[in-house]
Design an enzyme around this catalytic site. Structure first.
Site, PDB file in Angstrom:
ATOM      1  N   PHE A  70       0.844  -1.196   0.000  1.00 50.20           N
ATOM      2  CA  PHE A  70       0.000   0.000   0.000  1.00 50.20           C
ATOM      3  C   PHE A  70       0.878   1.245   0.000  1.00 50.20           C
ATOM      4  O   PHE A  70       2.068   1.185   0.284  1.00 50.20           O
ATOM      5  CB  PHE A  70      -0.979   0.010   1.188  1.00 50.20           C
ATOM      6  N   CYS A  71       0.278   2.377  -0.350  1.00 54.04           N
ATOM      7  CA  CYS A  71       0.962   3.667  -0.359  1.00 54.04           C
ATOM      8  C   CYS A  71      -0.066   4.732   0.005  1.00 54.04           C
ATOM      9  O   CYS A  71      -0.886   4.513   0.895  1.00 54.04           O
ATOM     10  CB  CYS A  71       1.635   3.926  -1.705  1.00 54.04           C
ATOM     11  N   ARG A  72      -0.063   5.861  -0.688  1.00 55.70           N
ATOM     12  CA  ARG A  72      -1.067   6.894  -0.419  1.00 55.70           C
ATOM     13  C   ARG A  72      -2.308   6.692  -1.277  1.00 55.70           C
ATOM     14  O   ARG A  72      -3.426   6.798  -0.810  1.00 55.70           O
ATOM     15  CB  ARG A  72      -0.486   8.297  -0.648  1.00 55.70           C
ATOM     16  N   GLY A  74      -2.271   4.162  -4.201  1.00 55.66           N
ATOM     17  CA  GLY A  74      -2.243   2.899  -4.918  1.00 55.66           C
ATOM     18  C   GLY A  74      -1.321   2.884  -6.116  1.00 55.66           C
ATOM     19  O   GLY A  74      -0.968   1.817  -6.615  1.00 55.66           O
ATOM     20  N   LEU A  98      -3.490   4.075   1.900  1.00 57.07           N
ATOM     21  CA  LEU A  98      -3.681   3.887   3.341  1.00 57.07           C
ATOM     22  C   LEU A  98      -5.153   4.043   3.723  1.00 57.07           C
ATOM     23  O   LEU A  98      -5.685   3.252   4.499  1.00 57.07           O
ATOM     24  CB  LEU A  98      -2.805   4.888   4.107  1.00 57.07           C
TER      25      LEU A  98
END
Length: 105
Positions: A70-72, A74, A98
């Site tokens: 995951f990141c901010r 996708g 997230l």
């Protein structure tokens, strides 16, 4: 970019050795992080995933265990998924951003 469903992420999480991997930068992680589950962090951007490439086997030695990235939003997670699959990881999921993981409580 394909983001895996909530059901896919929750099923993968139940498998032995599953790892949540945050590919945002350290400053982003300090500001806001995944509280519901333990996770590992290594930076991967759309232009540079060298840190992930060099640390993947150390952080996640079992290439058959699910890696939930995951990141901010996708996008970086999607890039990281490609990199990990090229390195031989068998079960890599893009969990999106997230905020997409808010169901993990």
């Amino acid at each position: 970019m394909v983001i895996n469903t909530r059901e896919e992420v929750m099923a993968a999480e139940q498998e032995p050795g599953a790892v949540f991997l945050d590919v945002r930068g350290e400053d982003e992680v300090k500001t806001e992080s995944l509280q519901a589950r333990p996770f590992k962090q290594v930076k991967c951007t759309l232009d540079d995933c060298s840190e992930l490439m060099s640390k993947a086997e150390t952080l996640m030695p079992d290439k058959n265990a699910p890696v939930i990235v995951f990141c901010r939003s996708g996008r970086r997670a999607g890039k990281a998924k490609e990199v990990l699959e090229q390195k031989g990881y068998k079960k890599v999921l893009n969990a999106g951003g997230l905020k997409d993981l808010s169901y993990l409580s």
